[in-house]
Structure formats: C-alpha cells, structure tokens
Motif scaffolding. Structure first.
Motif, short mmCIF file in Angstrom:
data_model
loop_
_atom_site.label_atom_id
_atom_site.label_comp_id
_atom_site.label_asym_id
_atom_site.label_seq_id
_atom_site.Cartn_x
_atom_site.Cartn_y
_atom_site.Cartn_z
N VAL A 179 9.67 -32.12 47.88
CA VAL A 179 8.32 -32.58 48.15
C VAL A 179 7.40 -32.28 46.97
O VAL A 179 7.31 -31.13 46.52
CB VAL A 179 7.75 -31.93 49.43
N ILE A 180 6.74 -33.35 46.49
CA ILE A 180 5.80 -33.20 45.38
C ILE A 180 4.42 -32.79 45.89
O ILE A 180 3.77 -31.90 45.33
CB ILE A 180 5.67 -34.52 44.60
N SER A 181 3.95 -33.42 47.02
CA SER A 181 2.60 -33.14 47.55
C SER A 181 2.55 -33.54 49.02
O SER A 181 3.46 -34.19 49.54
CB SER A 181 1.56 -33.94 46.75
N GLN A 182 1.45 -33.10 49.72
CA GLN A 182 1.22 -33.48 51.11
C GLN A 182 -0.25 -33.84 51.27
O GLN A 182 -1.11 -33.31 50.56
CB GLN A 182 1.62 -32.36 52.07
N SER A 183 -0.53 -34.75 52.23
CA SER A 183 -1.89 -35.31 52.34
C SER A 183 -2.90 -34.34 52.93
O SER A 183 -4.09 -34.43 52.63
CB SER A 183 -1.85 -36.58 53.19
N LEU A 184 -2.48 -33.40 53.80
CA LEU A 184 -3.41 -32.47 54.44
C LEU A 184 -2.87 -31.06 54.35
O LEU A 184 -1.66 -30.83 54.43
CB LEU A 184 -3.64 -32.83 55.91
N THR A 185 -3.80 -30.11 54.21
CA THR A 185 -3.46 -28.69 54.27
C THR A 185 -4.47 -28.01 55.20
O THR A 185 -5.41 -28.63 55.68
CB THR A 185 -3.52 -28.03 52.88
N GLY A 186 -4.28 -26.71 55.43
CA GLY A 186 -5.22 -25.97 56.29
C GLY A 186 -4.82 -26.10 57.75
O GLY A 186 -3.76 -25.62 58.15
N SER A 187 -5.66 -26.75 58.60
CA SER A 187 -5.35 -26.91 60.01
C SER A 187 -5.83 -28.28 60.46
O SER A 187 -6.71 -28.89 59.86
CB SER A 187 -6.02 -25.82 60.85
N ALA A 188 -5.24 -28.76 61.57
CA ALA A 188 -5.59 -30.07 62.12
C ALA A 188 -5.13 -30.12 63.56
O ALA A 188 -4.39 -29.24 64.04
CB ALA A 188 -4.94 -31.19 61.30
#
Length: 602
Positions: free
Chosen positions: A549-558
C-alpha cells in the motif's frame, strides 16, 4: 420527536421526566461531546415573569454549589421564548422509587443517606440557600449507592424577594410547620424535611397523609408522628431519636445545622454513643395506629402550589406595624362585617379544635384521676399464647394480626402497638403482630428489552417487579434503543432484582487502521475488520514494492461503513524501449533501420 438544538449546542434526545415547573431531556453537548440533562421550563410558565425569574435564579444559585452530593449545573440560557438549564446527567433511580420497590430500608442505609443529604445541605446553607423542597423524589440514588440532591427549582437565597407571594411551594408530605404557616425559613426547615425523608426510609411510609395538601400540611403543624419503631420494630432507639429530633415542631428543638446532624449520623454509623434527647411525646397513651396515623392514600408526587391559609402564620398582622386585625375589614353590603376567606375559616376551626381539645383533656383527666393504669409489657419474641396470657393478666385487651419477618420465628410476636414501657389504662387494647416466618421469595421472569426504548424498557421492568439501571454506548442498533441487557431475557430472578441494560447512542466513530506499507491482503483485512468498506486503486511506483500500500484516503477516525480507498503499488513502470538498440534523439529524422544500413555501407 423532531430533534431540536438549544443554544446552537445541546441536541435534545429523549424526555426523561417532567416536574412541577419543567421538563427534563437527555441531550448531547455537541461542543464537549458528552451526555447532559437539559431542563426546559414548561410553556405555561415561560411567559410568566415571576416564574422566569425564579427559574433563572435556580440556575445562578445552583451553579455556585459544588459538592459530590449535589447535581452539577453546567450552563443555562434562553433560546427564543424557552428558558433552559444544562445539568449533570445521572444514571440511577430516585429515592421515592427505591422506597416503593423495597419498602423500609436498613437503618444503617437510612443514616448513610441522611448523612450525604446533610453534606449537600451544608454547602447550600453556607451559601445562604435554603432548598425548601427536600423530598425522596429529589434525591437520586446512583448505581454505587451514593446520592445526589436535585432540583433547586424553588430554593431561594436568604434575601430573595421572589418568595413574597401568597403561596407556600413544596410537597405537603415533607414541608415543615413553619413553611406551612408561611413564616421565614432557615436551615432547620430543610432539616425537618430531611427528618421526614429519613422517617419514610426507615418505615416505608410518610408520617402524615390525607385527602389533600391542606389537610396533610395542617397535620404537620398540629400532630405528632407515630414513633417510627412502632411501624418498623427493627429500628433502633438511637436512630429513632435522631429522626424525631429533626421533626420537632419547634425549630429551636431540632438540630440547628446540617453539619451538627451529619456529625450525629456519622457517630451512629461508627457505632459510637449518640447523645440525643428524647423527643416530644404525646401526653398519655398512644392509641393504636398513633396520633398521626391515617388511612394510607396515594397523592401526587409533583410539587404543587399550596395555598397558605390566611391567619395561620399571622402574616397579615406584623408586630409594630400599627395595623390591627380588623384594619382591612369594614361593613359588607348586608350590614355586617366583611367575612374572612376560606383560609381564615380553616384557621379558626383549627384553633377552636385545639382549645376544645385542651379543655376536653383537662376535663377527662379530672374525671378519671382515679383510673388505674398499667405498664404495657414488652412481649416481642413471645409466642402468641404467651403474649396473650401476659397482656390479659394485666387486664389489657389483645388484637392480633400477622406478617412476615426475617428476625422472628414463625408464631412469635414481631411487633406490638403501643410499645412496651408505655403507661395505659386497664382495658386498653394492645395490638400484636405474629410472625409467619421469612417471606417466601417471589420470582419473576426477566423481560426481553432489546430493541425497546428506555421508556418501554422501564415500563416492562416495573410490570415485572424489577429495577432497571441504564447506561449508554455507541452501537449499530437504532439510536435510543436497548441493545444489551443482564440478566438475559427469560431468566427467573427474585422480584426487586436489578436488571442492567445499555441504550444505543447510535453508531460512533472508530479509529481507522494505518495500512500504509502493508501488503494488499493484510491492509484489506485490517480495514474490513474495523468495520470499513475498502476501494482499491493501483499505480506504478519506483519507490514501493509491488503489492504494497502506497497511501490511503482517510486516517484518524470515521463512522463504521465509511469507504476507505487504498492505493497499491504495481512496482516500477516497465521500460517500453527495444533492447540493444541505441535510443535515438527525439529530433533525429532517421530511424534505427536507416542507421544500420548507413553503418553497413561505411
């Protein structure tokens, strides 16, 4: 209910109760993200300037009180035409409901509750605030057994002008005699009300009852309570003296401060000697049922405005005012003096009856001065036959009844009225209650609460004879409905048992796993296990290995169910040029083939 936000901050969830002046809602503080209770003034009072002022006074006064035994006030304000107060949200049940469910409480528990209420009153009294409405409905019992005093809705600062009206506010079962008369109130008035609360805790019933608020309030003024030990033989003499001293008619004979009463209760709890004088007693023998006994009736728990009978407290004629009792009188159209109001008639009748009672008692004493009296023996623990024989040997009558007792064996006397040691005339009928042994354990089936609202769950538990303790947590279940309970539905438990249940506050946010640098399958599993949907994209990267995995669209919490897009490396971008062929300049007009031919010619 259509959701409403007060003050741009407090999101109303559901109604949890209605009092004499306001409705209370559970709400969410959207700024601090915590559950609170919001008290909103009832519409019929919101437009009344006097009540609005009293409502605001409650908030200002209560906000200044800090004690582990007082409900915290966080905020207050006005939204449109609506006044509201934001308070600490409590989980538990009010003391009145507890007494109804369990009856008389253990004497040590009574003293503990009384001591904690004293701690709350001590803080208020030091701020010159008299609560004026101490009653079990305003005492919240928390799951850990401690209490908090609620509702300073009719409390007042010592010099407040808001109480100079023609009503005595409060619940008649708990008002002090001076409150009924409309006199100036001090700390000892709250102490009287606390005495009534402890009396009810110790016996399971209020000391005075009647058909309406006026008749009950007049009994507070004119009658002495039945000693609580006559209603609950398990109550010891020390606690009984403490309770009855709180309930003295003359404020000067009560405990003078909440601290003094608390020290005495704490000494009792510690098993130390309690030095409390004997309370005021009825002259002569106490009839069966007691001086203040009446048929038990159910009255409204709500605080009500109780008209003060004019004249009872002599509030119309003040010392040194220069106004006589007839200053407001005059001739009526029929030639007589103007008649007084209904309250004056009541006061006159009460006064006349009191005088007649004194005269009758004196006459009775004179006529019967030679009557023979005997001392009632203590027959607790005797068999019915032994007690009957003992009482009849002293020319006393006997009346029997029965009841359950954990202390006395079946067939033994578990209570008697009047108590042993009192002087009565020969022929007086003594009532003895015979034990039927321990009360059989009654069981009930735990209802299924899942999917129910808090109100529906409480109703089901009440119908089953159970006590509910609610909590809240995030869950996928519909907001405001129960999703978890213990014991489980269908279990057989003892009546009066506690059932804990959890109400959903709706799906809450959860942490998003950081999957950057993880393999594709590992990242997919981690995100799905956390409750998220996953979308995949692929791109070439010379820096990240293929499948990582290079990147992800969301971090933190949701919120659970949110879609997270992950970008996965395809590895380095492939080279599309032909091997062993020199790369030509973009500007070269010839092809590689032409170059080969030229080279060969050379």
């Amino acid at each position: 209910m259509q959701q409403q936000v007060l003050g741009g901050r407090y999101l109303l969830k559901d109604k949890v109760g209605t009092g004499g002046m306001a409705t209370v809602y559970r709400a969410q503080d959207q700024v601090l993200n915590r559950t609170v209770a919001v008290k909103i003034m009832l519409p019929q009072y919101a437009g009344d300037a006097t009540f609005a002022a009293r409502f605001k006074q409650e908030a200002q006064a209560a906000a200044g009180l800090s004690s582990p035994y007082i409900v915290g006030v966080y905020d207050w304000g006005k939204d449109g035409d609506t006044y509201y107060i934001v308070m600490e949200y409590l989980r538990g049940t009010d003391l009145k409901s507890g007494i109804r469910s369990h009856g008389a409480l253990d004497p040590k528990k009574v003293a503990q509750i009384g001591s904690q209420i004293c701690a709350a009153l001590s803080v208020a009294h030091k701020h010159e605030i008299i609560h004026r409405d101490i009653k079990p409905q305003n005492i919240m019992v928390l799951p850990d057994g401690n209490i908090k005093v609620m509702d300073f809705g009719i409390a007042r600062a010592k010099n407040s002008h808001l109480t100079q009206d023609n009503n005595v506010l409060g619940t008649a079962h708990y008002v002090s005699p001076e409150q009924t008369r409309g006199q100036e109130l001090g700390p000892t008035s709250d102490i009287y009300s606390l005495g009534v609360v402890m009396y009810e805790c110790a016996t399971g019933q209020v000391p005075f009852d009647g058909d309406d608020a006026i008749s009950v309030a007049l009994k507070q003024v004119n009658e002495l309570p039945v000693p609580p030990s006559q209603l609950n033989p398990n109550l010891d003499a020390d606690l009984e003296r403490i309770i009855l001293r709180c309930m003295e008619k003359d404020p000067a004979n009560r405990f003078q401060t909440a601290d003094e009463l608390r020290q005495t209760l704490n000494a009792y709890l510690a098993g130390r000697q309690v030095d409390v004088p004997e309370p005021t007693r009825v002259i002569g023998a106490v009839p069966a049922g007691g001086a203040g006994a009446t048929e038990t009736r159910v009255m409204s728990d709500q605080t009500q405005a109780m008209a003060r009978p004019a004249g009872i407290g002599n509030t119309a004629v003040r010392s040194g005012s220069g106004m006589s009792s007839s200053a407001s009188g005059g001739a009526d159209p029929y030639g007589g003096k103007k008649k007084g109001g209904k309250g004056k008639i009541v006061a006159g009748v009460v006064a006349a009856l009191a005088i007649i009672g004194v005269i009758a008692f004196a006459a009775f004493s004179a006529l019967n001065s030679g009557a023979k009296t005997v001392t009632v023996p203590n027959v607790l623990g005797y068999t019915q036959e032994e007690a009957t024989e003992e009482l009849r040997s002293l020319n006393l009558g006997v009346k029997t009844s029965s009841g359950y007792s954990d202390e006395y064996e079946e067939g033994e006397v578990m209570s008697q009225t009047p108590s042993g040691g009192l002087q009565v005339e020969e022929g007086y009928e003594v009532e003895i209650q015979i034990s039927r042994g321990p009360e059989p354990i009654k069981t009930t089936t735990v209802p299924d609460l899942k999917g129910r609202t808090r109100e529906e769950a409480e109703k089901l538990l009440e119908e089953a004879g159970l006590v509910g303790v609610a909590s809240e947590a995030s869950n996928d279940a519909e907001e405001g409905t129960v999703f978890e309970q213990s014991p489980a539905e269908g279990e057989e438990v003892e009546e009066g048992s506690t059932v804990t249940y959890t109400v959903s506050t709706g799906p809450g946010t959860v942490s998003i796993p950081n999957v950057v640098g993880d393999g594709e399958n590992s990242a997919l599993g981690a995100l799905e296990d956390a409750g998220f949907s996953v979308s995949r994209e692929y791109e070439y990267s010379s820096r990240v290995d293929a499948g990582v995995v290079i990147s992800q669209s969301l971090t933190g919490s949701a919120m659970p169910g949110t879609t997270i897009t992950i970008t996965i490396s395809r590895g380095p971008e492939p080279d599309t040029s032909t091997p062993d062929t020199p790369a030509t300049s973009p500007d070269s007009p010839t092809t590689g083939e032409d170059e080969e031919e030229s080279a060969g010619a050379a």
